[in-house]
Design a protein around this motif. Sequence first.
Motif, PDB file in Angstrom:
ATOM      1  N   UNK A 125       0.759  -1.247  -0.073  1.00 50.23           N
ATOM      2  CA  UNK A 125       0.082   0.053  -0.075  1.00 50.23           C
ATOM      3  C   UNK A 125       0.857   1.397   0.096  1.00 50.23           C
ATOM      4  N   UNK A 126       1.939   1.237   0.834  1.00 55.15           N
ATOM      5  CA  UNK A 126       2.848   2.402   0.782  1.00 55.15           C
ATOM      6  C   UNK A 126       3.473   2.723  -0.334  1.00 55.15           C
ATOM      7  N   UNK A 127       3.886   1.718  -0.879  1.00 55.98           N
ATOM      8  CA  UNK A 127       4.690   1.819  -2.143  1.00 55.98           C
ATOM      9  C   UNK A 127       3.920   2.222  -3.349  1.00 55.98           C
ATOM     10  N   UNK A 128       2.529   1.513  -3.376  1.00 52.03           N
ATOM     11  CA  UNK A 128       1.795   1.682  -4.327  1.00 52.03           C
ATOM     12  C   UNK A 128       1.202   3.388  -4.470  1.00 52.03           C
ATOM     13  N   UNK A 129       1.036   3.882  -3.203  1.00 53.40           N
ATOM     14  CA  UNK A 129       0.927   5.413  -3.087  1.00 53.40           C
ATOM     15  C   UNK A 129       1.964   6.106  -3.282  1.00 53.40           C
ATOM     16  N   UNK A 130       3.260   5.974  -3.027  1.00 54.77           N
ATOM     17  CA  UNK A 130       4.419   6.867  -3.053  1.00 54.77           C
ATOM     18  C   UNK A 130       5.225   6.538  -4.412  1.00 54.77           C
ATOM     19  N   UNK A 131       5.306   5.297  -4.830  1.00 55.67           N
ATOM     20  CA  UNK A 131       6.336   4.779  -5.991  1.00 55.67           C
ATOM     21  C   UNK A 131       5.567   3.637  -6.595  1.00 55.67           C
ATOM     22  N   UNK A 132       4.737   3.498  -7.203  1.00 53.97           N
ATOM     23  CA  UNK A 132       3.945   2.458  -7.846  1.00 53.97           C
ATOM     24  C   UNK A 132       4.972   1.696  -8.708  1.00 53.97           C
ATOM     25  N   UNK A 133       5.721   2.638  -9.365  1.00 55.01           N
ATOM     26  CA  UNK A 133       6.883   1.849 -10.638  1.00 55.01           C
ATOM     27  C   UNK A 133       7.424   1.008  -9.830  1.00 55.01           C
ATOM     28  N   UNK A 134       7.879   1.032  -8.508  1.00 57.72           N
ATOM     29  CA  UNK A 134       8.894   0.083  -7.995  1.00 57.72           C
ATOM     30  C   UNK A 134       8.032  -1.274  -7.877  1.00 57.72           C
ATOM     31  N   UNK A 135       6.722  -1.196  -7.629  1.00 54.63           N
ATOM     32  CA  UNK A 135       6.100  -2.668  -7.598  1.00 54.63           C
ATOM     33  C   UNK A 135       5.995  -3.290  -8.981  1.00 54.63           C
ATOM     34  N   UNK A 136       5.992  -2.514  -9.975  1.00 51.00           N
ATOM     35  CA  UNK A 136       6.051  -2.959 -11.667  1.00 51.00           C
ATOM     36  C   UNK A 136       7.228  -3.738 -11.734  1.00 51.00           C
ATOM     37  N   UNK A 137       8.425  -2.552 -11.330  1.00 51.02           N
ATOM     38  CA  UNK A 137       9.689  -2.973 -11.911  1.00 51.02           C
ATOM     39  C   UNK A 137      10.155  -4.226 -11.039  1.00 51.02           C
ATOM     40  N   UNK A 138       9.590  -4.289  -9.910  1.00 51.88           N
ATOM     41  CA  UNK A 138      10.167  -5.599  -9.065  1.00 51.88           C
ATOM     42  C   UNK A 138       9.560  -6.777  -9.718  1.00 51.88           C
ATOM     43  N   UNK A 139       8.374  -6.638 -10.113  1.00 50.36           N
ATOM     44  CA  UNK A 139       7.632  -7.827 -10.611  1.00 50.36           C
ATOM     45  C   UNK A 139       8.271  -8.024 -11.870  1.00 50.36           C
TER      46      UNK A 139
END
Length: 154
Positions: A125-139
């Motif tokens: 939730x925190x990463x999605x709010x602040x830096x959603x690109x980090x979740x996509x790049x991690x995947x």
Amino acid sequence: MLKIFSIGKTGKSGPQQPPARAGAAGGSTHLSAGEREALLIGILRGTAPGGVQMHERYDAASDLEDFPSDEVTAALTEIASDAQEDETLVALCAESLAGIWIARGAVERDVLVRLPPWGRREVEQRVARSAPELLASQQDAVAEVGDRDGRTLR
């Protein structure tokens, strides 16, 4: 026992300098950043001298986000990945890890997968709010990594 936390004007608790004490030469004694970090890690783990109450551990978990060292991430990871630990403490540690990862520009996937569901949810939730690109790049990064047999890891 020395009080090290207080609520300031912002409403956020944080490490505070202890009051100046007169030394032998009339100087004052203050904790260095490294000493504050070590003290907060001890409080988080419940091993600080003089005993630790749960609300102090909560404060330490939140405050350690401001000290993004490897020692801090190891301590936060230790508590955040312990499913037997207090759920609120786990969530606060996970949230601080997320803040550190956002500042570093990368989510540590090996740590994220070890978190219990409520801790993982806090990070996501925190990463999605602040830096959603980090979740996509991690995947994407995880999808590109293969094991020794050349199979893709999921």
